[in-house]
Design an enzyme around this catalytic site. Sequence first.
Site, PDB file in Angstrom:
ATOM      1  N   LYS A 224       0.844  -1.189   0.000  1.00  0.00           N
ATOM      2  CA  LYS A 224       0.000   0.000   0.000  1.00  0.00           C
ATOM      3  C   LYS A 224       0.885   1.248   0.000  1.00  0.00           C
ATOM      4  O   LYS A 224       1.878   1.334   0.738  1.00  0.00           O
ATOM      5  CB  LYS A 224      -0.898   0.015   1.236  1.00  0.00           C
ATOM      6  CG  LYS A 224      -1.975  -1.065   1.235  1.00  0.00           C
ATOM      7  CD  LYS A 224      -3.082  -0.768   0.256  1.00  0.00           C
ATOM      8  CE  LYS A 224      -4.245  -1.722   0.415  1.00  0.00           C
ATOM      9  NZ  LYS A 224      -5.363  -1.395  -0.500  1.00  0.00           N
TER      10      LYS A 224
ATOM     11  N   LYS B 123     -14.102  -6.819  -6.809  1.00  0.00           N
ATOM     12  CA  LYS B 123     -14.358  -7.067  -5.389  1.00  0.00           C
ATOM     13  C   LYS B 123     -15.854  -7.265  -5.225  1.00  0.00           C
ATOM     14  O   LYS B 123     -16.653  -6.451  -5.695  1.00  0.00           O
ATOM     15  CB  LYS B 123     -13.873  -5.911  -4.516  1.00  0.00           C
ATOM     16  CG  LYS B 123     -12.357  -5.761  -4.489  1.00  0.00           C
ATOM     17  CD  LYS B 123     -11.923  -4.588  -3.626  1.00  0.00           C
ATOM     18  CE  LYS B 123     -10.413  -4.461  -3.596  1.00  0.00           C
ATOM     19  NZ  LYS B 123      -9.959  -3.255  -2.858  1.00  0.00           N
TER      20      LYS B 123
END
Length: 336
Positions: A150, A248
């Site tokens: 990230k 997702k």
Amino acid sequence: MPVRMTIAVEQLRLKAPFRISGYVFEGFDVIVVKLEEAGHHGRGEAAGAYYLGETAATIRATLEDHRDAIEAGIGRDELQTLLPPGGARNAVDCALWELDAARLAQPAWRIAGVDAPRPLVTTFTLSADDPAAVEAGARRYATAQAIKLKLSGEYEIDAARVAAVRRARPGVWLGVDANQGYRRDGLDALVAMLAGHNVSLLEQPLPRGAEADLERFRSPIPIAADESALSLADVEGLVGRFDVVNIKLDKCGGLTEALSIAHRARELGLQVMVGNMISTSLAMAPAFIVGQLCDVVDLDGPTFLDRDREPSVTYRPDGTIWCDEAVWAGGALTAA
């Protein structure tokens, strides 16, 4: 036939705070839906998309608003028009898949027309922490075949984070997720830095709504759409701007639409990725079916939890994830 729906809110706690661009997470509340009919049951878990303002409370309110229609015995196709993409539809849709698997005495992957599942190489994600902590985390993932880092949107420290992973794991497949943290004027420097560290995937560098800024941008690294690809309706607009679609279930509203996105993306020449919100193995199980169709798999959500539900998916020492029918009726009937 009529079904009985129960809705529960479960609190998930993380082992440690998890940092991304603009957010720090310490825990999540998720919704678990259970549908019961004539001795059969199906379950679905949803966290929703935090960046769309979804919470367990909003998901529950949506479900209660549509309880009568759901309990009347709605099917998966009808559900697509009853509820919009998002966490509420995800929870019910996945519950319907498991319920149908029980009704038909077949695993959901077979009903979906997917080949018998195989273990999948999954990424293991590092938070946007201090570079020293990032390096230590990469070393802990000593047997992982793939790592995702990230970013925070701050170029200098992001570059230090990427370098830290490469010190710890020089040859590992590495992707980064900017979580909308950059702007077009910073993209050239970011991509050059990432290419210099042999990064294989750049996920969502620009904010949703800035997709047109990528039209004439040529990147040596494939760029994946996450927040820019919420549902099937977004997929065609990605062509010429992105190379990969990150699916997702919490975004698109369940396994039904996730499978449609995977197939449509392939038709349009896009690669396919499956991802997850931080959630338990119950949410990983239907996503594992989608993963059978994907080029990149990012299904490590339960590894961040202080405690996962049992039975759970298996994270194997070789960096793969495996799910069998003990976790969810969509799982494989035998271990691979």
